[in-house]
Design a protein around this motif. Structure first.
Motif, PDB file in Angstrom:
ATOM      1  N   GLY A   1      -0.513   5.171   0.557  1.00 50.96           N
ATOM      2  CA  GLY A   1      -0.440   6.612   0.300  1.00 50.96           C
ATOM      3  C   GLY A   1      -1.235   7.411   1.316  1.00 50.96           C
ATOM      4  N   LEU A   2      -2.438   6.917   1.608  1.00 51.19           N
ATOM      5  CA  LEU A   2      -3.267   7.623   2.596  1.00 51.19           C
ATOM      6  C   LEU A   2      -2.666   7.522   3.994  1.00 51.19           C
ATOM      7  CD1 LEU A   2      -6.839   6.650   1.368  1.00 51.19           C
ATOM      8  CD2 LEU A   2      -5.697   8.851   1.165  1.00 51.19           C
ATOM      9  N   LEU A   3      -2.130   6.335   4.314  1.00 52.59           N
ATOM     10  CA  LEU A   3      -1.496   6.185   5.634  1.00 52.59           C
ATOM     11  C   LEU A   3      -0.266   7.091   5.738  1.00 52.59           C
ATOM     12  CD1 LEU A   3      -1.669   2.459   6.728  1.00 52.59           C
ATOM     13  CD2 LEU A   3      -1.904   4.429   8.215  1.00 52.59           C
ATOM     14  N   ALA A   4       0.429   7.248   4.601  1.00 53.89           N
ATOM     15  CA  ALA A   4       1.612   8.117   4.614  1.00 53.89           C
ATOM     16  C   ALA A   4       1.225   9.569   4.890  1.00 53.89           C
ATOM     17  CB  ALA A   4       2.354   8.008   3.287  1.00 53.89           C
ATOM     18  N   LEU A   5       0.014   9.952   4.489  1.00 50.24           N
ATOM     19  CA  LEU A   5      -0.438  11.309   4.816  1.00 50.24           C
ATOM     20  C   LEU A   5      -0.520  11.486   6.331  1.00 50.24           C
ATOM     21  CD1 LEU A   5      -3.303  11.957   2.236  1.00 50.24           C
ATOM     22  CD2 LEU A   5      -0.984  12.878   2.233  1.00 50.24           C
ATOM     23  N   THR A   6      -0.806  10.377   7.032  1.00 53.44           N
ATOM     24  CA  THR A   6      -0.912  10.428   8.489  1.00 53.44           C
ATOM     25  C   THR A   6       0.460  10.292   9.152  1.00 53.44           C
ATOM     26  OG1 THR A   6      -3.015   9.284   8.206  1.00 53.44           O
ATOM     27  CG2 THR A   6      -2.148   9.408  10.445  1.00 53.44           C
ATOM     28  N   THR A   7       1.304   9.427   8.587  1.00 46.23           N
ATOM     29  CA  THR A   7       2.599   9.159   9.240  1.00 46.23           C
ATOM     30  C   THR A   7       3.679  10.148   8.794  1.00 46.23           C
ATOM     31  OG1 THR A   7       3.222   7.613   7.479  1.00 46.23           O
ATOM     32  CG2 THR A   7       2.109   6.687   9.400  1.00 46.23           C
ATOM     33  N   LEU A   8       3.519  10.677   7.599  1.00 41.40           N
ATOM     34  CA  LEU A   8       4.551  11.530   7.007  1.00 41.40           C
ATOM     35  C   LEU A   8       4.175  13.014   7.083  1.00 41.40           C
ATOM     36  CD1 LEU A   8       7.193  10.936   5.511  1.00 41.40           C
ATOM     37  CD2 LEU A   8       5.911  10.860   3.383  1.00 41.40           C
ATOM     38  N   GLY A   9       2.887  13.261   6.889  1.00 43.94           N
ATOM     39  CA  GLY A   9       2.419  14.651   6.793  1.00 43.94           C
ATOM     40  C   GLY A   9       2.709  15.498   8.019  1.00 43.94           C
ATOM     41  N   PRO A  10       2.264  15.080   9.219  1.00 43.03           N
ATOM     42  CA  PRO A  10       2.455  15.942  10.397  1.00 43.03           C
ATOM     43  C   PRO A  10       3.929  16.240  10.720  1.00 43.03           C
ATOM     44  CG  PRO A  10       0.765  14.304  10.813  1.00 43.03           C
ATOM     45  CD  PRO A  10       1.399  13.944   9.515  1.00 43.03           C
ATOM     46  N   PRO A  11       4.834  15.221  10.718  1.00 41.87           N
ATOM     47  CA  PRO A  11       6.239  15.570  10.980  1.00 41.87           C
ATOM     48  C   PRO A  11       6.820  16.490   9.913  1.00 41.87           C
ATOM     49  CG  PRO A  11       5.897  13.201  11.197  1.00 41.87           C
ATOM     50  CD  PRO A  11       4.657  13.766  10.616  1.00 41.87           C
ATOM     51  N   LEU A  12       6.386  16.307   8.658  1.00 46.75           N
ATOM     52  CA  LEU A  12       6.862  17.203   7.597  1.00 46.75           C
ATOM     53  C   LEU A  12       6.381  18.618   7.843  1.00 46.75           C
ATOM     54  CD1 LEU A  12       6.532  15.345   4.157  1.00 46.75           C
ATOM     55  CD2 LEU A  12       8.597  16.220   5.237  1.00 46.75           C
ATOM     56  N   LEU A  13       5.126  18.725   8.290  1.00 44.50           N
ATOM     57  CA  LEU A  13       4.556  20.038   8.610  1.00 44.50           C
ATOM     58  C   LEU A  13       5.367  20.696   9.727  1.00 44.50           C
ATOM     59  CD1 LEU A  13       2.141  22.010   8.155  1.00 44.50           C
ATOM     60  CD2 LEU A  13       0.960  20.783   9.981  1.00 44.50           C
ATOM     61  N   LEU A  14       5.695  19.891  10.741  1.00 40.02           N
ATOM     62  CA  LEU A  14       6.494  20.406  11.854  1.00 40.02           C
ATOM     63  C   LEU A  14       7.861  20.874  11.374  1.00 40.02           C
ATOM     64  CD1 LEU A  14       6.100  17.989  14.924  1.00 40.02           C
ATOM     65  CD2 LEU A  14       5.528  20.417  14.788  1.00 40.02           C
ATOM     66  N   LEU A  15       8.482  20.033  10.544  1.00 41.51           N
ATOM     67  CA  LEU A  15       9.825  20.356  10.048  1.00 41.51           C
ATOM     68  C   LEU A  15       9.799  21.651   9.242  1.00 41.51           C
ATOM     69  CD1 LEU A  15      12.815  19.614   9.561  1.00 41.51           C
ATOM     70  CD2 LEU A  15      12.072  18.250   7.610  1.00 41.51           C
TER      71      LEU A  15
END
Lengths: 307, 288
Positions: B138-152
């Motif tokens: 879950g924490l790693l997903a904040l790093t791998t998922l969060g920024p591209p989602l923010l960009l999108l």
């Protein structure tokens, strides 16, 4: 907790060889030397591994099949003193209550209560790493109590404590068994502390049940008399054996078992009929060590507690 | 009225709800996540998680800002990375997290005796590992998922991202798939290293070593010894990021390796790694 013919093997080693035992309400001491099977029995009670044969019932459940349900109602304080050094005692106890199923708010409240109960109320926000061995033992005890278990398993809870701390801990465990109303199984190799606070004892030796029962029952079985005569002890001993008593002679001193009026009458009659000069007749004080030795365990283990 | 008060209520039995194994798992997930992030711990333990989050999110914030200030579409497309290319900016964040932060989830429990206490609770070895995996993943997903989602999200709101709703959904699905794949891959890698030692530093070194050695060996085999190109799929440093790019339909630095080989490699690492950790924990002695 009830075990019937429980067998547990670790490879070629038989840790428990058909143990039948029942633990009732109150404080029960689980005694035995290292390798007697105490830790294996605790593991079976917790449902961490299944028995190879026999039947085990804990709080009405089979721990091998319903381990999580059993463990939700059991508190366990391990022998080791290792705990997360950087956690505050309160956070650790609250977390342990939570992983035993209590909602967070309740876990937090009970963590404080339990730390007060074990005498660490003022210290509850200190990191565990700054605490003494005695305080760590208390933190472990609070962690085992916080979720209000029906059965409390304590593995060597006085290990590493100085005499004063040991007395305090024993008083606390006694309170838990009587005042708190919990069933406590205390695993120990120290006979005198078990004798001080336990209502009943289970003695294991090399994976077998040596004896079990309440302290009163076990002591009654080992009670007897000490007889000292000026002369003629050999003849008196013969008469007592003929009357059904068991006699150990040491010069003119006899240890006669069992206790009871019939044996006392036989001693009186023997002394009178043989015309012996009786120097001493007293009830023999029976300790748990006597019970332990009588149960057939080697006399060097387990050990009487250090003074 | 008397001002007397009861200061000691004594031992109180608990009659409230008991949440069982699900409650235990939730508690362990939260506790592990807090611990890994350094919450309720000293300042030193917060440095690496904060560094990792910073490396992951700062570029995304910068790119969102650039997108807002560059009106020309062509110039903007030249300057800003694609979603697939963005992972090149967060590689270090993911590696720092997997190698230096995630081992905090498993290693200390064996060292501090907590594992024995957990297994004396409604948790089993499997549910314990599940909770640890969910926390780290879950924490790693904040790093791998969060920024591209923010960009999108930012690009869509600014009208510089995908316009068509179907395109938005497709990009979102790709962001989620790539993010979860990367999180799962590095979670398993970190848990495997952590399961072998109770020393966090050793586990960290293990993760770095596996990533570097696999990259060096695979590249030497292909470039110096003429091994077939698919051997590069065993480069564990580049494979997950290359696969993330392929999810967005982009080919990165190893176009000669098929997407199937990359996906198989990632699946093997995740599958065998999980099995290894499970087997390792089934054999650990706990009551002591």
């Amino acid at each position: 907790m009830r075990a019937e013919g429980v067998v547990k093997r670790w490879g070629p080693t038989t840790a428990l060889a058909g143990v039948d035992v029942e633990v009732r309400h109150g404080v029960t001491g689980l005694l035995g030397a290292n390798g007697a099977g105490k830790t294996t029995l605790l593991g079976l009670i917790l449902g961490l591994h299944p028995p190879d044969a026999g039947r085990l019932e804990v709080l009405g459940l089979d721990p091998a099949r319903l381990g999580p349900d059993v463990r939700a109602r059991v508190g366990y304080s391990p022998e080791h003193h290792r705990l997360p050094d950087d956690m505050r005692a309160h956070d650790l106890v609250a977390h342990l209550a939570e992983v035993h199923g209590l909602p967070r708010r309740e876990a937090t409240g009970r963590a404080s209560d339990m730390l007060w109960e074990v005498g660490l109320g003022e210290e509850r926000f200190r990191p565990v790493g700054t605490m003494s061995t005695g305080q760590r033992q208390r933190v472990k005890l609070a962690g085992a109590l916080a979720h209000d278990p029906d059965l409390l398993l304590l593995d060597e809870p006085t290990d590493g404590l100085d005499p004063v701390q040991r007395d305090d801990m024993l008083r606390l465990i006694r309170r838990i068994g009587s005042e708190f109303g919990l069933t406590v199984l205390l695993s120990s190799h120290l006979l005198d502390e078990v004798e001080r606070i336990c209502d009943a004892v289970v003695i294991l030796g090399e994976g077998r049940l040596l004896t079990a029962g309440t302290l009163d029952e076990l002591r009654a079985g080992a009670e007897g008399y000490v007889v000292v005569v000026e002369a003629g002890a050999e003849e008196l001993a013969r008469r007592l054996v003929a009357a059904g008593a068991s006699v150990e002679a040491d010069g003119q001193r006899l240890e006669v078992t069992p206790g009871g009026d019939e044996v006392a009458d036989a001693i009186r009659d023997g002394v009178a009929e043989l015309g012996l000069a009786l120097l001493r007749l007293q009830r023999r004080r029976v300790t748990l060590e006597d019970v332990f030795l009588a149960a057939g365990t080697r006399d060097d283990e387990p050990t009487p507690s250090p003074a | 009225m008397s001002d007397a008060r009861i200061v000691d209520r004594g031992y109180r039995p608990y009659d409230g709800p008991r949440l069982g194994a699900p409650g235990a798992i939730r508690s362990l997930v939260r506790h592990t996540a807090w611990r890994v992030l350094g919450i309720r711990r000293n300042a030193r333990t917060k440095v690496l998680p904060a560094l990792s989050a910073g490396i992951a999110y700062v570029p995304a914030v910068v790119f969102v800002g650039i997108a807002a200030f560059i009106p020309d579409d062509r110039l903007r497309d030249d300057v800003l990375p694609s979603y697939g290319e963005y992972y090149g900016f967060v590689t270090m964040a993911i590696v720092v997290f997997a190698a230096f932060v995630a081992p905090e989830a498993l290693c200390p429990d064996r060292r501090s005796g907590m594992l024995g206490l957990y297994l004396a609770s409604p948790l089993t070895r499997d549910t314990y590992l599940l909770a640890k995996g969910v926390a780290v993943g879950g924490l790693l997903a904040l790093t791998t998922l969060g920024p591209p989602l923010l960009l999108l999200l930012a690009n869509t709101l600014q009208g510089v991202g995908p316009d068509d709703p179907l395109d938005v959904l497709t990009t979102l699905a790709r962001v989620v798939a790539a993010g979860f794949m990367l999180a799962a891959f590095f979670t398993v890698l970190s848990l495997v290293a952590s399961s072998l030692t109770d020393r966090r530093a050793v586990a960290s070194a293990g993760v770095v070593l596996v990533l570097l050695v696999s990259a060096v060996v695979a590249n030497v085999l292909v470039e110096e010894m003429d091994a077939p190109g698919w051997v590069l799929a065993f480069d564990l440093f580049d494979t997950p990021f290359e696969l993330a790019g392929r999810i967005f339909g982009e080919r990165g630095e190893v176009p000669e390796v098929s997407t199937a080989a990359l996906a198989t490699s990632a699946a093997v690492v995740i599958g065998l790694g999980s099995l290894f950790v499970r087997t390792r924990y089934q054999r650990l002695a706990v009551v002591s």
